[in-house]
Design a protein around this motif. Sequence first.
Motif, PDB file in Angstrom:
ATOM      1  N   ILE A 130     -15.321  33.452  10.674  1.00  0.00           N
ATOM      2  CA  ILE A 130     -14.740  32.140  10.374  1.00  0.00           C
ATOM      3  C   ILE A 130     -15.833  31.096  10.180  1.00  0.00           C
ATOM      4  N   CYS A 131     -16.933  31.197  10.932  1.00  0.00           N
ATOM      5  CA  CYS A 131     -18.055  30.277  10.733  1.00  0.00           C
ATOM      6  C   CYS A 131     -18.692  30.492   9.362  1.00  0.00           C
ATOM      7  N   ALA A 177     -16.353  28.880   6.795  1.00  0.00           N
ATOM      8  CA  ALA A 177     -16.447  27.422   6.814  1.00  0.00           C
ATOM      9  C   ALA A 177     -17.749  26.945   6.180  1.00  0.00           C
ATOM     10  N   HIS A 192     -17.747  27.441   2.331  1.00  0.00           N
ATOM     11  CA  HIS A 192     -16.926  26.438   1.640  1.00  0.00           C
ATOM     12  C   HIS A 192     -17.613  25.075   1.654  1.00  0.00           C
ATOM     13  N   ALA A 193     -18.333  24.768   2.714  1.00  0.00           N
ATOM     14  CA  ALA A 193     -18.997  23.467   2.807  1.00  0.00           C
ATOM     15  C   ALA A 193     -20.124  23.317   1.795  1.00  0.00           C
ATOM     16  N   LEU A 251      -7.274  27.334  12.819  1.00  0.00           N
ATOM     17  CA  LEU A 251      -8.133  26.901  11.718  1.00  0.00           C
ATOM     18  C   LEU A 251      -7.624  27.388  10.366  1.00  0.00           C
ATOM     19  N   LEU A 303      -9.005  24.877   7.576  1.00  0.00           N
ATOM     20  CA  LEU A 303      -9.663  25.808   6.651  1.00  0.00           C
ATOM     21  C   LEU A 303      -8.687  26.569   5.756  1.00  0.00           C
ATOM     22  N   SER A 320      -8.444  31.563   4.677  1.00  0.00           N
ATOM     23  CA  SER A 320      -9.490  30.584   4.417  1.00  0.00           C
ATOM     24  C   SER A 320      -9.761  30.489   2.922  1.00  0.00           C
TER      25      SER A 320
END
Length: 393
Positions: A132-133, A136, A139-140, A197, A202, A212
């Motif tokens: 998940i990190c 994220a 996507h950032a 999330l 997300l 996500s």
Amino acid sequence: MADPRDEPSDGTPVEGAVATETAPPPVLAERGAPPPPTGVLGLLVREQSIIVPIVAVIAALAIGAVLIRAQGVNPTYAYQSLFTYSFGTADGLQATFEKMVPLILCGLAVVIPLRVGLFNIGAQGQLMSGAICAAAAAHAVREAPGFLIAVIAMVAGILGGAMWASIAGALKATRGVHEVISTIMLNSIAAGLIDYLVNGPLKDPSQSYPSSYPAPDGAKFQALGFVPIGLPIALVLAILVAWMLRRTTLGFQFETIGRNRHAASYAGIKLGGMIVLAMAVAGALAGLSGSIEYLEIDPYRYQDGIAGSLGFDGITIALLARSSPLGTIPAALLVGALRAGSSTLMFNTGIQPEIVDMLLAITLLLVSLPIIAKLIFRRHTAKSSALASSWGS
């Protein structure tokens, strides 16, 4: 000729004395200790780290054959279907190698704490945290070049897994909370937090189910033929971990703590810091496996089921490898083949793929039996010694 007994008391021989080489005194065996076994039995004892897993796998396959026969299917045909697909076809071989990547990394995430005397049950949650990190972070920085996105996603996965595992390490080091309890609880906490999330901040609004945002096209790992990009990474890390444990000061400290914490503390090794560090390194490896799953496996997004049972399979890998980093490679190859061929087994024979879970469970049980027996008899011996030493006092 001078008598050697005439030598001065300071050890200087007198002139003309003949130097005689004195054989070292024989090492006396401990009273009551049986002599070391020889012959075939001695070979079995010396090579038990290799023989025990092989015997466990063979026994598990034999028990599985009986159960498969009970369902009216020829066990030979069933196993042939399973392994022919996993090793005899390009698609099956690629699927096997794809399964190997997280299995090796999660196996290492269990092996390292085992060498420090800890049992990391939380590779599942650490893998999910890393995935998940990675999602994220990707996507950032989605506007960055693809290679840079992939690197950032993997670093984020490593840090996410390390952070999540460090919680259990800190609880163990500061409050004495058993790592089995804390890592199991952290698995559930990670699942709940990640579920929030992917249903909230997300979540990709274009998807009808919790998921996500996808990995950018330039960051997706493409296989080299039937070899996934993650496999060389996992193999190199297994070799590096083996080298670290055998050839570095950090590895020596890990091994010393695992063998005798009291002696390690007396030698000046900071137990608390090493426990947290060992768990952090383990979590980093599991988190890396999660980020690779995100970047390498279709549909290239975090969604429910991305981890499957890979984190828990890491426990099987570590015990099957007898806590050897290099042993995780053949162990992951076997388990990966079983996982990759389970669907083909169902289609060709009608057997449910859960038969693979049963085979792995039996293998894990048989591999664990010597460890359990060793713990039981060690405690029994220690108790008997304590009673004997206190008799008549």
